[in-house]
Enzyme design. Structure first.
Site, PDB file in Angstrom:
ATOM      1  N   CYS A 198       0.750  -1.221  -0.095  1.00 36.82           N
ATOM      2  CA  CYS A 198      -0.087   0.039   0.045  1.00 36.82           C
ATOM      3  C   CYS A 198       0.962   1.348  -0.176  1.00 36.82           C
ATOM      4  O   CYS A 198       0.372   2.492  -0.132  1.00 36.82           O
ATOM      5  CB  CYS A 198      -0.881  -0.213   1.349  1.00 36.82           C
ATOM      6  N   CYS A 220      -1.212  -3.575   8.494  1.00 37.41           N
ATOM      7  CA  CYS A 220      -0.620  -2.287   9.410  1.00 37.41           C
ATOM      8  C   CYS A 220      -0.007  -2.653  10.623  1.00 37.41           C
ATOM      9  O   CYS A 220       0.949  -2.088  11.091  1.00 37.41           O
ATOM     10  CB  CYS A 220      -1.845  -1.387   9.569  1.00 37.41           C
TER      11      CYS A 220
END
Lengths: 140, 211
Positions: A37, A107
């Protein structure tokens, strides 16, 4: 996708955001990224060399809300912990605390990796520093 | 081999029956779905032409009154075709798909942001946050900062263009086969795609500020 209230809290009111001054002693810096990302995370840990306790932490994360929240939470989590305890932190505890959905688990992995990278950097710096000291001692 | 549910002909899997033209519900990789050779230097004209040609032939509207098995095949084949087209027409998503197709994971052993790129990210982000602070007072300094950011944007575009050129070189090396070690090419592809991702996410933040 709806963020959990804890993610929103950390995102809107991030803890320990920033960096330590450049020449601050006993600081280890970890920079890691999520190539899926494009998120980039920098985590700095200030570690007491006497007892190996993490005294302070700072972070800068450029990415989505979950990446920011994960790193913000981690700075709170590691403070006061010993290096060994911090290294043992698993991303799953971040997922649990922040209620991250499956698409945002990477994340939390990033935050876990950042801790390890920062500690590795701190250790490397210490070794280099002690090598310099030894060299000076030899020269003297 | 698959058998066409319409005419019962047995054939190599494709989205359209080679005998009666009925849609086939088959699992194909994206290159095969689009009737393209499995190479990275995609010929865009052929990609477009095959997509529209196949899309017309298997379009669900044409099978609205067909038996449910064929109607279903038309829906599934159309969905696959669309995904294949969207993935392969963009070089970055094509490269990512190439990794996936060969069981390579982009993020595996790949958490380290190249140091010079990390430095650039932090530097530009710093400029962005300074500019945001200045803009609250709409000062001359903010105007200056905005000008600086515009030239920064052009600079980043240059870097991005260079990375795309590297990507196409990597594609060419894959397609040439032989010679260079394929594992090395996969590692190189991962590095290039990661750099593009970091840079694109930085460019997105810059563009948000310029808007």
């Amino acid at each position: 996708m709806a963020y959990s209230s804890k993610v929103i809290d950390h995102y809107t009111n991030p803890r320990n955001v920033g960096s330590f001054p450049k020449n601050e002693a006993n600081v280890g810096t970890g920079v890691v990224g999520a190539p899926e990302c494009g998120d980039v995370m920098k985590l700095q840990l200030k570690i007491n060399p006497e007892n190996g306790i993490i005294e302070d932490a700072r972070f800068k994360t450029f990415g989505c809300g979950s990446a920011i929240a994960s790193s913000s939470y981690v700075t709170e989590l590691v403070k006061g912990k010993r290096i060994e305890e911090a290294i043992a932190i698993k991303n799953t505890s971040i997922v649990k605390e922040l209620n991250l959905p499956p698409v945002k688990i990477h994340c939390s992995v990033l935050a876990e990796d950042a801790i390890k990278a920062a500690i590795a950097d701190w250790r490397k710096r210490r070794e280099q520093a002690s090598a310099v000291v030894e060299k000076k001692a030899e020269e003297a | 081999m698959v058998q066409c549910p319409s005419c019962a002909r047995s054939q190599q899997p494709r989205l359209v029956c080679s005998q009666c033209g009925a849609p086939l519900a088959v699992d194909l990789d994206f290159f095969a779905a689009l009737d393209l050779p499995r190479v990275l230097q995609t010929d865009n004209a052929t990609l477009e032409a095959n997509y529209y040609d196949l899309g017309r032939r298997i379009h669900p509207d044409r099978f609205a009154t067909a038996p449910s098995e064929i109607r279903d095949a038309s829906l599934r084949a159309t969905a696959l075709l669309t995904r294949a087209y969207r993935t392969l027409r963009d070089p970055v998503s094509r490269g990512l798909y190439w990794l996936e197709l060969h069981d390579h994971k982009l993020a595996e052993d790949n958490k380290q942001v190249p140091p010079d790129l990390a430095e650039l990210v932090f530097e530009v982000q710093e400029e962005l946050s300074e500019l945001r602070a200045l803009r609250q007072h709409s000062s001359d300094e903010a105007r200056q900062g905005l000008l600086k950011l515009r030239s920064r944007r052009a600079n980043l575009q240059g870097l991005l263009d260079e990375l795309y050129a590297e990507l196409f070189q990597n594609f060419a090396a894959f397609d040439a086969g032989g010679g260079r070690d394929r594992e090395q090419l996969f590692a190189e592809l991962k590095t290039i795609l990661s750099k593009i991702a970091y840079l694109k996410s930085l460019v997105r933040d810059v563009d948000n500020e310029l808007r």
